[in-house]
Design a protein around this motif. Structure first.
Motif, PDB file in Angstrom:
ATOM      1  N   LEU A  56      39.837  75.757  12.471  1.00 45.76           N
ATOM      2  CA  LEU A  56      40.050  74.915  11.392  1.00 45.76           C
ATOM      3  C   LEU A  56      40.243  75.310  10.097  1.00 45.76           C
ATOM      4  CD1 LEU A  56      37.319  72.223  12.558  1.00 45.76           C
ATOM      5  CD2 LEU A  56      39.726  72.390  13.482  1.00 45.76           C
ATOM      6  N   ALA A  57      41.256  74.731   9.103  1.00 45.96           N
ATOM      7  CA  ALA A  57      41.268  75.266   7.923  1.00 45.96           C
ATOM      8  C   ALA A  57      41.978  74.168   7.178  1.00 45.96           C
ATOM      9  CB  ALA A  57      42.502  76.066   7.872  1.00 45.96           C
ATOM     10  N   PRO A  58      41.491  74.188   6.018  1.00 42.77           N
ATOM     11  CA  PRO A  58      41.826  73.015   5.068  1.00 42.77           C
ATOM     12  C   PRO A  58      43.473  73.094   4.666  1.00 42.77           C
ATOM     13  CG  PRO A  58      41.050  74.809   3.692  1.00 42.77           C
ATOM     14  CD  PRO A  58      41.082  75.296   5.130  1.00 42.77           C
ATOM     15  N   ALA A  59      44.018  71.831   4.814  1.00 43.99           N
ATOM     16  CA  ALA A  59      45.691  71.489   4.610  1.00 43.99           C
ATOM     17  C   ALA A  59      45.856  70.612   3.439  1.00 43.99           C
ATOM     18  CB  ALA A  59      46.288  71.513   5.878  1.00 43.99           C
ATOM     19  N   LEU A  60      46.792  70.706   2.917  1.00 40.31           N
ATOM     20  CA  LEU A  60      47.263  69.758   1.496  1.00 40.31           C
ATOM     21  C   LEU A  60      45.765  69.571   0.542  1.00 40.31           C
ATOM     22  CD1 LEU A  60      49.360  67.134   3.338  1.00 40.31           C
ATOM     23  CD2 LEU A  60      49.917  68.867   2.368  1.00 40.31           C
ATOM     24  N   ALA A  61      45.397  70.743   0.012  1.00 42.63           N
ATOM     25  CA  ALA A  61      44.500  70.801  -0.503  1.00 42.63           C
ATOM     26  C   ALA A  61      45.035  71.298  -2.088  1.00 42.63           C
ATOM     27  CB  ALA A  61      43.315  71.780  -0.231  1.00 42.63           C
ATOM     28  N   PRO A  62      44.251  71.174  -3.312  1.00 49.54           N
ATOM     29  CA  PRO A  62      44.516  71.765  -4.523  1.00 49.54           C
ATOM     30  C   PRO A  62      44.403  73.248  -4.112  1.00 49.54           C
ATOM     31  CG  PRO A  62      42.661  70.219  -4.758  1.00 49.54           C
ATOM     32  CD  PRO A  62      43.171  70.056  -3.319  1.00 49.54           C
ATOM     33  N   ILE A  63      44.746  73.942  -5.187  1.00 49.32           N
ATOM     34  CA  ILE A  63      44.675  75.483  -5.081  1.00 49.32           C
ATOM     35  C   ILE A  63      43.409  75.677  -6.308  1.00 49.32           C
ATOM     36  CG2 ILE A  63      45.700  77.621  -5.238  1.00 49.32           C
ATOM     37  CD1 ILE A  63      47.854  76.695  -3.363  1.00 49.32           C
ATOM     38  N   GLY A  81      49.221  68.660  -6.781  1.00 48.92           N
ATOM     39  CA  GLY A  81      50.611  68.112  -6.470  1.00 48.92           C
ATOM     40  C   GLY A  81      51.242  68.576  -5.247  1.00 48.92           C
ATOM     41  N   PRO A  82      52.264  67.896  -4.721  1.00 48.56           N
ATOM     42  CA  PRO A  82      52.703  68.422  -3.334  1.00 48.56           C
ATOM     43  C   PRO A  82      53.207  69.722  -3.317  1.00 48.56           C
ATOM     44  CG  PRO A  82      53.825  66.181  -4.312  1.00 48.56           C
ATOM     45  CD  PRO A  82      52.774  66.709  -5.363  1.00 48.56           C
ATOM     46  N   ALA A  83      53.526  70.482  -4.397  1.00 52.98           N
ATOM     47  CA  ALA A  83      54.311  71.816  -4.038  1.00 52.98           C
ATOM     48  C   ALA A  83      53.267  72.762  -3.945  1.00 52.98           C
ATOM     49  CB  ALA A  83      55.220  72.050  -5.389  1.00 52.98           C
ATOM     50  N   ALA A  84      52.152  72.507  -4.800  1.00 49.16           N
ATOM     51  CA  ALA A  84      50.873  73.370  -4.607  1.00 49.16           C
ATOM     52  C   ALA A  84      50.051  73.283  -3.271  1.00 49.16           C
ATOM     53  CB  ALA A  84      50.003  73.415  -5.702  1.00 49.16           C
ATOM     54  N   MET A  85      49.948  71.880  -2.821  1.00 47.01           N
ATOM     55  CA  MET A  85      49.060  71.639  -1.694  1.00 47.01           C
ATOM     56  C   MET A  85      49.802  71.813  -0.375  1.00 47.01           C
ATOM     57  SD  MET A  85      47.820  67.739  -3.000  1.00 47.01           S
ATOM     58  CE  MET A  85      46.527  67.516  -2.068  1.00 47.01           C
ATOM     59  N   ALA A  86      51.124  71.806  -0.451  1.00 47.00           N
ATOM     60  CA  ALA A  86      51.664  72.394   0.738  1.00 47.00           C
ATOM     61  C   ALA A  86      51.403  73.924   0.988  1.00 47.00           C
ATOM     62  CB  ALA A  86      53.496  72.297   0.469  1.00 47.00           C
ATOM     63  N   LEU A  87      50.957  74.511   0.079  1.00 45.62           N
ATOM     64  CA  LEU A  87      50.546  76.052   0.400  1.00 45.62           C
ATOM     65  C   LEU A  87      49.488  76.318   0.806  1.00 45.62           C
ATOM     66  CD1 LEU A  87      52.365  77.772  -2.908  1.00 45.62           C
ATOM     67  CD2 LEU A  87      53.422  77.293  -0.430  1.00 45.62           C
ATOM     68  N   VAL A 109      44.305  83.278  -7.142  1.00 43.76           N
ATOM     69  CA  VAL A 109      43.583  82.125  -6.664  1.00 43.76           C
ATOM     70  C   VAL A 109      42.038  82.781  -6.745  1.00 43.76           C
ATOM     71  CG1 VAL A 109      43.493  80.722  -4.826  1.00 43.76           C
ATOM     72  CG2 VAL A 109      45.655  81.604  -5.304  1.00 43.76           C
ATOM     73  N   GLU A 110      41.172  81.723  -7.029  1.00 39.54           N
ATOM     74  CA  GLU A 110      39.893  82.360  -7.151  1.00 39.54           C
ATOM     75  C   GLU A 110      39.229  82.226  -5.695  1.00 39.54           C
ATOM     76  OE1 GLU A 110      37.892  79.714  -9.686  1.00 39.54           O
ATOM     77  OE2 GLU A 110      35.676  80.854  -9.583  1.00 39.54           O
ATOM     78  N   LYS A 111      39.337  81.324  -4.517  1.00 40.72           N
ATOM     79  CA  LYS A 111      38.915  81.154  -3.515  1.00 40.72           C
ATOM     80  C   LYS A 111      39.593  80.048  -2.819  1.00 40.72           C
ATOM     81  CE  LYS A 111      35.416  77.969  -5.082  1.00 40.72           C
ATOM     82  NZ  LYS A 111      33.883  77.556  -5.261  1.00 40.72           N
ATOM     83  N   ARG A 112      39.370  80.412  -1.378  1.00 41.46           N
ATOM     84  CA  ARG A 112      39.673  79.159  -0.483  1.00 41.46           C
ATOM     85  C   ARG A 112      39.268  77.813  -0.703  1.00 41.46           C
ATOM     86  NH1 ARG A 112      41.002  79.102   6.064  1.00 41.46           N
ATOM     87  NH2 ARG A 112      39.397  79.031   6.143  1.00 41.46           N
ATOM     88  N   THR A 113      40.028  76.700  -0.652  1.00 45.71           N
ATOM     89  CA  THR A 113      39.320  75.389  -1.302  1.00 45.71           C
ATOM     90  C   THR A 113      38.786  74.945  -0.229  1.00 45.71           C
ATOM     91  OG1 THR A 113      41.815  75.123  -2.120  1.00 45.71           O
ATOM     92  CG2 THR A 113      40.359  73.117  -2.014  1.00 45.71           C
ATOM     93  N   SER A 114      37.611  74.228  -0.548  1.00 38.90           N
ATOM     94  CA  SER A 114      36.765  73.692   0.619  1.00 38.90           C
ATOM     95  C   SER A 114      37.365  72.570   1.433  1.00 38.90           C
ATOM     96  CB  SER A 114      35.574  73.277   0.021  1.00 38.90           C
ATOM     97  OG  SER A 114      35.504  71.810  -0.263  1.00 38.90           O
ATOM     98  N   MET A 115      36.963  72.421   2.550  1.00 34.83           N
ATOM     99  CA  MET A 115      37.312  71.365   3.595  1.00 34.83           C
ATOM    100  C   MET A 115      37.192  69.839   3.050  1.00 34.83           C
ATOM    101  SD  MET A 115      38.506  72.643   6.203  1.00 34.83           S
ATOM    102  CE  MET A 115      38.459  71.589   7.842  1.00 34.83           C
TER     103      MET A 115
END
Ligand code: FAD
Length: 432
Positions: free
Chosen positions: A196-203, A255-261, A355-361
């Motif tokens: 499992l991983a976070p998707a569509l999250a802010p960076i 926003g959509p462009a960042a969240m998509a990554l 990027v500081e860290k992976r965004t939390s779930m």
């Protein structure tokens, strides 16, 4: 403690969009249906969708779904042909929820309220005679060989059914009830759950720019750039790129462009602490560097006394905050050196942040990973491992882009699971 037992043709676990659609469809096929929901109300996450406006679906899906649902897109081919975005609109219209199209094929209810969508589904559910029990978290599930039935143990009692639909959603935004319980149930029934991983999250970006100068996000919090190109790099290798709207926040970019990554953010912490995860933003994606340079030179020659910030805003239609970021000293065009002009262009075309860290779930909109679709029959949403067990929605290893793609996945797979679960229960009746 012994609890009352009650029989239903179909039990649905979870009253999110997928579970509600499955339940309404199964009832429509003549099945007796029970929906068990952990929260005190149905569709808590649905109420948050589209900033409370509910981006219900996207009309571009038949053409672009292979790209928008990533690795497992093909699994959805059959579900979309059974229940398309157009059929979603017709379905909601029949429930008294007319919709309209906005940019990029996005569909919203005319009411502009997600609540209208949720309420219409709950009303439809009660009108077709299905039972919705709220504050009824499911604790465990087992198949009883002796009576060939599912036994579902919840805090509201133990219930049995011929068909069981798991629609407990993903593991993001857990305050809405999606705490990943379905993964546990699926595993207990010997299904595989992919990571499992976070998707569509802010960076989240670290405070400094790559070269040590002040980071733009802090300067530009609140600024929206309508069209950028953005890439995620891990150890200097591009792992994903996207285009679209970018929003700067106090913590980083959204926003959509960042969240998509975000679904491609690596999980290894050391990659972040060693500064090896970066994003590169191109604020002029429609112009090559050479074209941008030519345009800028032309403006500088035409208006030699104009100060650079103003000149940039006029030449490239940029927001003032962007010009403030890319221009260090606001000199007149004729006093700007070639080196400074190149620096300005580099900042516009390839600003890079760590990027500081992976965004939390907790703050991701969607979960990537889930119940492996290899173990689910795409035409029916039935388990390949256990007859009478069905899956739908975000619980499965499917995630879509922003723009109504995730809800359409819930509607289409919910529809197919509901119909197949009702038919399977009917067949069992006929056999016995
Ligand atoms: C802020 C936000 C905005 C979004 N906006 C959009 C948008 O505009 N368009 C779009 O397409 N997608 C959007 N999404 C994504 C979309 O909301 C989800 O993909 C969708 O809700 C998934 O539906 P689901 O029914 O599979 O799961 P969920 O909506 O998560 O529903 C699962 C349900 O199961 C219940 N449940 C869980 N465990 C148990 C248990 N043990 N017992 C009983 N019940 C249980 C939960 O309480 C929940 O009600 C957004 C998501 C978020 C967080």
């Amino acid at each position: 403690m012994s609890m009352a037992r009650e029989y239903y043709d179909v039990i649905v676990t979870g009253a999110g969009p997928a579970g509600l659609m499955a339940a309404v469809t199964a009832s429509g096929e003549g099945a007796s249906v029970l929906v068990l929901e952990k929260n005190s109300e149905a569709g808590k996450k649905l109420l948050l969708t589209g900033h409370g406006r509910c981006n219900i679906t996207n009309l571009r899906i038949p053409d672009n779904f292979r790209e928008k649902y990533h690795e497992n897109a093909r699994f959805l081919t059959s579900a979309f042909s059974s229940f398309s975005p157009e059929e979603t609109r017709e379905f909601f219209l029949a429930l008294g929820v007319p919709t309209h199209e906005e940019e990029d094929g996005r569909i919203f209810p005319d009411s502009q309220k997600a609540e209208t969508v949720r309420n219409a589904l709950v009303k439809a559910l009660s009108e077709c005679g299905a039972v919705l029990l709220t504050e009824a978290p499911v604790i465990s599930i087992r198949w009883k060989d002796s009576d060939e039935m599912w036994e579902v143990n919840s805090q509201a009692g133990t219930f049995v059914s011929r068909s069981l639909i798991l629609a407990t959603g993903g593991a993001t935004f857990p305050a809405t009830g999606s705490t990943g319980d379905g993964y546990r149930f699926a595993r207990s029934l010997t299904h595989t759950v992919t990571p499992l991983a976070p998707a569509l999250a802010p960076i989240l970006l670290s405070g400094r720019k790559e070269d040590g100068t002040s980071a733009m996000p802090a300067l530009a919090a609140g600024l929206t750039l309508p069209a950028v190109g953005i890439c995620l790099l891990v150890e200097n290798k591009k792992v994903a790129c996207s285009e679209g709207e970018l929003l700067f926040t106090h913590q980083g970019i959204s926003g959509p462009a960042a969240m998509a990554l975000s679904r491609k953010l690596p999980k290894e912490e050391e990659l972040y602490s060693s500064g090896n995860v970066t994003v590169k933003v191109d604020m002029l994606p429609d112009l090559s560097r050479e074209m941008a340079e030519e345009k800028l030179l032309h403006s500088m020659q035409a208006f030699p006394n104009r100060h650079m910030k103003r000149l940039l805003c006029e030449t490239f239609h940029l927001a003032e905050k962007v010009a403030e970021f890319v221009v260090e000293e606001d000199a007149a065009a004729n006093a700007v050196t070639k080196e400074e002009r190149r620096k300005i262009l580099s900042r516009l075309k390839e600003s890079s942040w760590k990027v500081e860290k992976r965004t939390s779930m907790d703050v991701a909109y969607v979960t990537s990973g889930g119940v492996s679709v290899k173990e689910i029959i795409p035409k029916t949403m039935m388990s390949r491992i256990k007859r009478g067990l069905f899956f739908c929605g975000e619980l499965m290893d499917i995630d879509g882009a922003s723009g109504g793609y995730n809800l359409q996945c819930a509607w289409s797979t919910g529809f197919v699971a509901g119909r197949s679960a009702a038919l399977a229960a009917k067949e069992e009746h006929e056999e016995n």
